[in-house]
Design an enzyme around this catalytic site. Structure first.
Site, PDB file in Angstrom:
ATOM      1  N   ASN A   1      46.127  42.328  46.879  1.00  0.00           N
ATOM      2  CA  ASN A   1      45.191  42.130  45.561  1.00  0.00           C
ATOM      3  C   ASN A   1      45.824  41.241  44.784  1.00  0.00           C
ATOM      4  O   ASN A   1      47.145  41.454  44.469  1.00  0.00           O
ATOM      5  CB  ASN A   1      45.104  43.608  45.137  1.00  0.00           C
ATOM      6  CG  ASN A   1      44.432  44.526  46.023  1.00  0.00           C
ATOM      7  OD1 ASN A   1      43.268  44.578  46.067  1.00  0.00           O
ATOM      8  ND2 ASN A   1      45.444  45.404  46.523  1.00  0.00           N
TER       9      ASN A   1
ATOM     10  N   ARG B 131      48.644  55.857  47.699  1.00  0.00           N
ATOM     11  CA  ARG B 131      47.222  56.453  47.380  1.00  0.00           C
ATOM     12  C   ARG B 131      47.018  57.176  48.814  1.00  0.00           C
ATOM     13  O   ARG B 131      47.077  56.858  49.941  1.00  0.00           O
ATOM     14  CB  ARG B 131      46.306  55.547  47.269  1.00  0.00           C
ATOM     15  CG  ARG B 131      46.484  54.585  45.859  1.00  0.00           C
ATOM     16  CD  ARG B 131      45.525  53.767  45.707  1.00  0.00           C
ATOM     17  NE  ARG B 131      45.668  52.700  46.806  1.00  0.00           N
ATOM     18  CZ  ARG B 131      45.043  51.548  47.045  1.00  0.00           C
ATOM     19  NH1 ARG B 131      43.545  51.583  46.436  1.00  0.00           N
ATOM     20  NH2 ARG B 131      45.045  50.602  47.947  1.00  0.00           N
TER      21      ARG B 131
ATOM     22  N   ARG C 171      49.435  43.129  44.381  1.00  0.00           N
ATOM     23  CA  ARG C 171      49.934  44.429  44.996  1.00  0.00           C
ATOM     24  C   ARG C 171      49.474  44.319  46.578  1.00  0.00           C
ATOM     25  O   ARG C 171      48.234  44.095  46.888  1.00  0.00           O
ATOM     26  CB  ARG C 171      49.080  45.581  44.249  1.00  0.00           C
ATOM     27  CG  ARG C 171      50.019  46.965  44.637  1.00  0.00           C
ATOM     28  CD  ARG C 171      49.122  48.252  44.367  1.00  0.00           C
ATOM     29  NE  ARG C 171      47.924  48.415  45.231  1.00  0.00           N
ATOM     30  CZ  ARG C 171      46.612  48.645  44.578  1.00  0.00           C
ATOM     31  NH1 ARG C 171      46.438  48.648  43.352  1.00  0.00           N
ATOM     32  NH2 ARG C 171      45.818  48.660  45.493  1.00  0.00           N
TER      33      ARG C 171
HETATM   34  P1  ADP Z   1      39.026  46.435  48.711  1.00  0.00           P
HETATM   35  O1  ADP Z   1      39.387  45.142  48.107  1.00  0.00           O
HETATM   36  O2  ADP Z   1      37.637  46.833  48.639  1.00  0.00           O
HETATM   37  O3  ADP Z   1      40.053  47.423  48.249  1.00  0.00           O
HETATM   38  P2  ADP Z   1      40.328  46.874  51.124  1.00  0.00           P
HETATM   39  O4  ADP Z   1      40.316  45.769  52.529  1.00  0.00           O
HETATM   40  O5  ADP Z   1      41.588  47.369  50.591  1.00  0.00           O
HETATM   41  O6  ADP Z   1      39.208  46.482  50.245  1.00  0.00           O
HETATM   42  O7  ADP Z   1      39.534  48.149  51.758  1.00  0.00           O
HETATM   43  C1  ADP Z   1      39.209  49.258  51.217  1.00  0.00           C
HETATM   44  C2  ADP Z   1      39.707  50.495  51.799  1.00  0.00           C
HETATM   45  O8  ADP Z   1      39.272  50.758  53.031  1.00  0.00           O
HETATM   46  C3  ADP Z   1      41.332  50.641  52.137  1.00  0.00           C
HETATM   47  O9  ADP Z   1      41.806  51.065  51.157  1.00  0.00           O
HETATM   48  C4  ADP Z   1      41.356  51.343  53.478  1.00  0.00           C
HETATM   49  O10 ADP Z   1      41.191  52.661  52.946  1.00  0.00           O
HETATM   50  C5  ADP Z   1      40.163  51.091  54.176  1.00  0.00           C
HETATM   51  N1  ADP Z   1      40.496  49.940  54.928  1.00  0.00           N
HETATM   52  C6  ADP Z   1      40.308  48.697  54.775  1.00  0.00           C
HETATM   53  N2  ADP Z   1      40.858  47.897  55.962  1.00  0.00           N
HETATM   54  C7  ADP Z   1      41.315  48.908  56.826  1.00  0.00           C
HETATM   55  C8  ADP Z   1      41.577  48.806  58.364  1.00  0.00           C
HETATM   56  N3  ADP Z   1      41.733  47.587  58.776  1.00  0.00           N
HETATM   57  N4  ADP Z   1      41.830  49.968  59.066  1.00  0.00           N
HETATM   58  C9  ADP Z   1      41.517  51.081  58.344  1.00  0.00           C
HETATM   59  N5  ADP Z   1      41.063  51.371  57.134  1.00  0.00           N
HETATM   60  C10 ADP Z   1      40.965  50.138  56.332  1.00  0.00           C
HETATM   61 MG    MG Z   2      42.043  47.622  48.444  1.00  0.00          MG
END
Ligand code: ADP
Ligand code: MG
Length: 474
Positions: free
Chosen positions: A146, A450, A125
């Site tokens: 993911n 989401r 995803r």
């Molecule tokens: P995880 O593997 O823990 O899901 P993510 O990279 O998806 O890691 O980050 C978790 C959450 O943090 C995301 O769902 C988003 O809400 C926020 N996030 C991550 N990267 C960014 C970014 N570059 N800018 C703004 N929010 C972010």
């Molecule tokens: Mg994530």
């Protein structure tokens, strides 16, 4: 890109009525989760949290996200087969990050032994936010991809009906009819079924590898049921069961309790807390086997944040996808700024920039599942502490995406009904199947929206921060 229900947002009576309809509709449609108190029993269940109203999504960006999904499938698959790239990219990370190092060790070990697996199944995803530029235009920017245990493909297929009913109650029938049908779990199951078929044993089963705590079981059941509907037998097992009852025969066919396993679909195994010594041994057994792993360990590694950061370097995509200039351009258009913190001048420079202006960045370790990233003042403090130590190479830096917030109500069991300023994250499910060198399936399988209140920088639905939503294209 406002949705056309600004007018009703402050009509308290109408909102209250719509919310009670929404909750009952969610229960009827099966937008369900087990409770925190009884995470392993279905005697008492509740609705999974969701927005009262669908959120506006710019249709051009929605289409862009779908259009690039097959490219991402190809890319992830290419990385998973590129031993040198993974080795080179993760070299600095595995020196300091024990979890990635252990995964990498299994990867190396199975390659040395020679892969018994010849059919490959990827379910991923790719998640995005809509970055708002200074001129107010929104751009699609990837948050991450993911490649293991990407969830909510089941529950998300049920939110459109709920939101459709809510809109009708609020006098918005025309808008209700515009909500798109969406069923990722069906696409996921088609991929699993194809892999099962190519594995080539009628009596073999599909094994869902599940966590000890199974609150999100209904989401998984949606995929399971699609398989049962195709007369494919599904079993649910934990690492512990595999350790106790799993075995390989001489041809490295995988057996559980004497039953041959064709496909192992991981909904577990993506964070360190999923593993003790026995679980690591179980993982190794599964990876050595001939069964189709979804994902195999190389594909899991392809989804690390470190790989994501290396992909943004000039020339990397071109090397990984030779002769596919258009795919490369589509992929690159979705990248935000990503920066290596490896020891050296490049890392020093970006660390200094992030310490000076932490609100422009997100600091990410090699972890999944939400709640691990660092922002703002906390980012500054941590980075200051590790800037001169090799530990910093276990993180990457990323430009912070800044979407335009919109007002909505987040419906959560036992929580008061209140309006929140929210931002959304769009995920597109990808499914592909490869037999030997030949891609036999490559699809976008549906979407997930989401939404969370802006005061939470991080966190997904399972982490209790974001809630399920439905896109309303504008
Ligand atoms: P995880 O593997 O823990 O899901 P993510 O990279 O998806 O890691 O980050 C978790 C959450 O943090 C995301 O769902 C988003 O809400 C926020 N996030 C991550 N990267 C960014 C970014 N570059 N800018 C703004 N929010 C972010
Ligand atoms: Mg994530």
């Amino acid at each position: 890109m406002a949705a056309p229900w600004e007018d009703v947002l402050r009509d308290e009576a109408a909102i209250r009525e719509a919310a009670s309809v929404a909750v009952d509709a969610a229960l009827l449609e099966g937008v369900l989760m087990r409770t925190e108190g009884e995470p392993n029993a279905s005697d008492v269940v509740n609705y999974a949290p969701f927005t009262l109203l669908p959120s506006a999504v710019p249709s051009a960006l929605f289409e862009q996200a779908y259009a690039v999904q097959q490219d991402f499938n190809l890319l992830v698959d290419a990385i998973s087969q590129n031993k040198e790239f993974l080795e080179h990219t993760l070299a600095s990370t595995i020196k300091v990050d024990d979890f990635t190092a252990r995964l990498f060790r299994i990867h190396t070990q199975v390659l040395e032994e020679g892969l018994a697996q010849s059919v490959f199944l990827g379910i991923n995803r790719s998640d995005y936010m809509f970055d708002c530029g200074v001129d107010g235009t929104a751009a699609l920017k990837q948050i991450e991809i993911n490649t293991i245990a990407a969830s909510f493909g089941g529950l998300t297929s049920r939110t459109a009906a709920v939101h459709g009913q809510v809109l009708k109650v609020l006098g918005k029938s025309k808008e209700a009819s515009r909500l798109l049908p969406n069923n990722p779990s069906k696409g996921l199951a088609l991929g699993i079924a194809k892999a099962w078929e190519l594995y080539g044993s009628q009596s073999a089963v599909v094994m869902f590898l599940v966590e000890e705590v199974q609150r999100n079981i209904f989401d998984q059941r949606c995929v399971e049921n699609e398989l049962w509907n195709r007369n494919i037998r599904v079993i649910r097992k934990r690492f512990r069961d595999v350790f106790e009852k799993g075995s390989l025969d001489d041809a490295r066919r995988l057996y559980m309790d004497g039953q041959e396993v064709a496909v192992v679909y991981y909904r577990e195994g993506y964070v360190p807390k999923n593993y003790d010594q026995q679980n690591w041994e179980a993982r190794l057994l599964l990876e050595r086997s001939r069964a189709v792993k979804c994902p195999d360990i190389a594909t899991q590694l392809a989804g690390t944040k470190k790989v994501q950061q290396e992909l943004s370097r000039p020339g990397t995509l071109e090397r990984l996808l030779p002769g596919r200039a258009e795919a490369v351009a589509r992929i690159r258009a979705t990248f935000a700024g990503l920066y290596s913190l490896d020891v050296g001048e490049e890392g020093d420079k970006i660390a200094a920039a992030a310490i000076a202006d932490p609100n422009q960045f997100v600091l990410k370790p090699q972890r999944e599942g939400g709640g691990n990233n660092l922002y703002g003042e906390e980012l500054r403090q941590v980075l200051e502490k590790i800037r001169d130590s090799p530990e910093r190479t276990s993180y990457i830096l990323m430009d912070k995406i800044k979407p335009q917030p919109a007002m909505n109500y987040l419906l959560r069991a036992h929580s008061p009904l209140q309006v929140s300023e929210c931002i959304s994250e769009l995920g597109i499910f990808g499914v592909y199947v490869r037999q030997g060198k030949e891609m036999v399936m490559n699809k976008a399988a549906g979407h997930l929206l989401r939404t969370k209140a802006i005061e939470h920088a991080d966190g997904g639905v399972a982490a209790g921060v974001a809630v399920l939503d439905t896109p309303y294209l504008v």
